[in-house]
Design an enzyme around this catalytic site. Sequence first.
Site, PDB file in Angstrom:
ATOM      1  CE1 TYR A 126      -4.201   2.377  -0.087  1.00 54.09           C
ATOM      2  CE2 TYR A 126      -3.905   1.728   2.629  1.00 54.09           C
ATOM      3  CZ  TYR A 126      -3.920   2.753   1.061  1.00 54.09           C
ATOM      4  OH  TYR A 126      -5.775   3.304   0.806  1.00 54.09           O
ATOM      5  CB  SER A 127       3.983   2.234  -0.245  1.00 56.35           C
ATOM      6  OG  SER A 127       4.229   0.942  -0.552  1.00 56.35           O
ATOM      7  CB  VAL A 160      16.098  -6.116   8.116  1.00 54.82           C
ATOM      8  CG1 VAL A 160      14.610  -4.537   7.440  1.00 54.82           C
ATOM      9  CG2 VAL A 160      17.134  -7.121   7.246  1.00 54.82           C
ATOM     10  CB  ILE A 163       9.227   1.402  11.160  1.00 52.53           C
ATOM     11  CG1 ILE A 163      10.301   0.884  11.785  1.00 52.53           C
ATOM     12  CG2 ILE A 163       8.220   1.767  11.792  1.00 52.53           C
ATOM     13  CD1 ILE A 163      11.433   2.498  11.765  1.00 52.53           C
ATOM     14  N   GLY A 166       2.748  -3.134   7.213  1.00 53.96           N
ATOM     15  CA  GLY A 166       1.143  -3.893   6.442  1.00 53.96           C
ATOM     16  C   GLY A 166       0.977  -4.865   6.714  1.00 53.96           C
ATOM     17  CD1 TRP A 167      -2.842  -6.672   5.145  1.00 50.34           C
ATOM     18  CD2 TRP A 167      -2.538  -4.115   4.427  1.00 50.34           C
ATOM     19  NE1 TRP A 167      -3.965  -5.723   4.702  1.00 50.34           N
ATOM     20  CE2 TRP A 167      -3.853  -4.641   5.056  1.00 50.34           C
ATOM     21  CE3 TRP A 167      -1.647  -4.336   3.520  1.00 50.34           C
ATOM     22  CZ2 TRP A 167      -4.586  -3.667   4.356  1.00 50.34           C
ATOM     23  CZ3 TRP A 167      -2.135  -2.701   3.006  1.00 50.34           C
ATOM     24  CH2 TRP A 167      -3.826  -2.799   3.938  1.00 50.34           C
ATOM     25  CB  THR A 186       1.677  -3.554  11.523  1.00 50.58           C
ATOM     26  OG1 THR A 186      -0.219  -2.661  10.750  1.00 50.58           O
ATOM     27  CG2 THR A 186       1.075  -4.712  12.060  1.00 50.58           C
ATOM     28  CD  GLN A 191      -1.834  -2.189   7.635  1.00 51.39           C
ATOM     29  OE1 GLN A 191      -1.197  -2.186   8.420  1.00 51.39           O
ATOM     30  NE2 GLN A 191      -1.377  -2.061   6.298  1.00 51.39           N
ATOM     31  CB  CYS A 344      -4.306  10.828  -3.110  1.00 55.39           C
ATOM     32  SG  CYS A 344      -4.548  10.693  -1.459  1.00 55.39           S
TER      33      CYS A 344
END
Length: 373
Positions: A126-127, A160, A163, A166-167, A186, A191, A344
């Site tokens: 989602y990015s 790693v 941060i 998400g899913w 999250t 998610q 957007c």
Amino acid sequence: MLNDFYKSVFERILDDADIKIGGERAWDIRIHNPAIYRRVVSQGNLGLGEAYMEGWWDCERLEEFFYRVIDSRAEHKLSPPVMLIGKVISKLYNMQRPSRAFRVAEKHYNIGNDLFKAMLDKRMLYSCGYWKEANNLEEAQEKKLHLIFQKLQLKPGMKVLDIGCGWGGAAQFAAEHYGVSVHGITVSTEQAAIARENCAGLPVTIEVVDYRKMTGSYDRIYSIGMFEHVGYKNYREYFKISHECLKEDGLMLLHTIGGNTSSTSVEPWANKYIFPNANIPSASQIASGYEAMFTLEDWHVFTHDDYARTLMAWYENIEKQWPMLPPRYDEAFQRMWRYYLLSCTGGFRSRTNQLWQLLLSKNGVRASYSIPR
């Protein structure tokens, strides 16, 4: 008589954006309820968005409408009280304090995994995708992940921190393709459920927790599309905690939307319906946040087309899937979601919003290092 005044004000704003009421071009608008004029003049963006959700107006090419409105700086021509309240409150209070950390998940990310599965790529990223030499959303998202992990110089066995995982798509990809172990955090229980399912059997752990609770020591840290929820009052603390969690020779990558000017809150409609308490950072706000803690190794500005194409791909996906989704996603919800995605898109096309990737090191990279593009 008074409504004629509000209509004339509304028309003057649209004229500057080359938009006509009842015009024949795809970005012209059709008015179904004349009460919209007073509503927009008195409530600004909030009134415009709510009126669209209620079916008071329509536009064939909503993304083009918003590109023209935003590019003409229409928001600066109206200053109703509702548009100022959020700015005042955000200056007085920390709207992203720990007690409010989970609100954006409750409002947005926990809406329903079925909705996001229908809209996003197969990894549910989602990015913004990276569309350089990509032909579709799947390729753009995969190229984005490779770009991030190559910038971070991931090597097998590294530990790693993700941060805002998400899913779990990025964590899963890193574990499968780069041989690292990942701890993802999250604030969304929905998610986390999908992330744990997708990452089963991999060296990936998922935790529902606010970033301020982060502990441990990591070789690399990345954050993809989460920083927009941190809030300007918390940037310094965010980087301080990340600095404490990163090993001395570690690297951190921040993937975030950025704005041309410093702000303290998101606009009223998005704050109410999409991302409560969000805050798009400016370059100076980010830089002052990590100053004296990290060394900037790279600041990558994506093209405006990268996020616009990503948003349009999401829009096209979800428009096809509405008939298959549950009735709770009714017409008002669909109009809200369409308004969100296409407004957007207009923001990125106008270059009001940017997409940035910052590569930071804890102590400066001393070896020769070519940053991937």
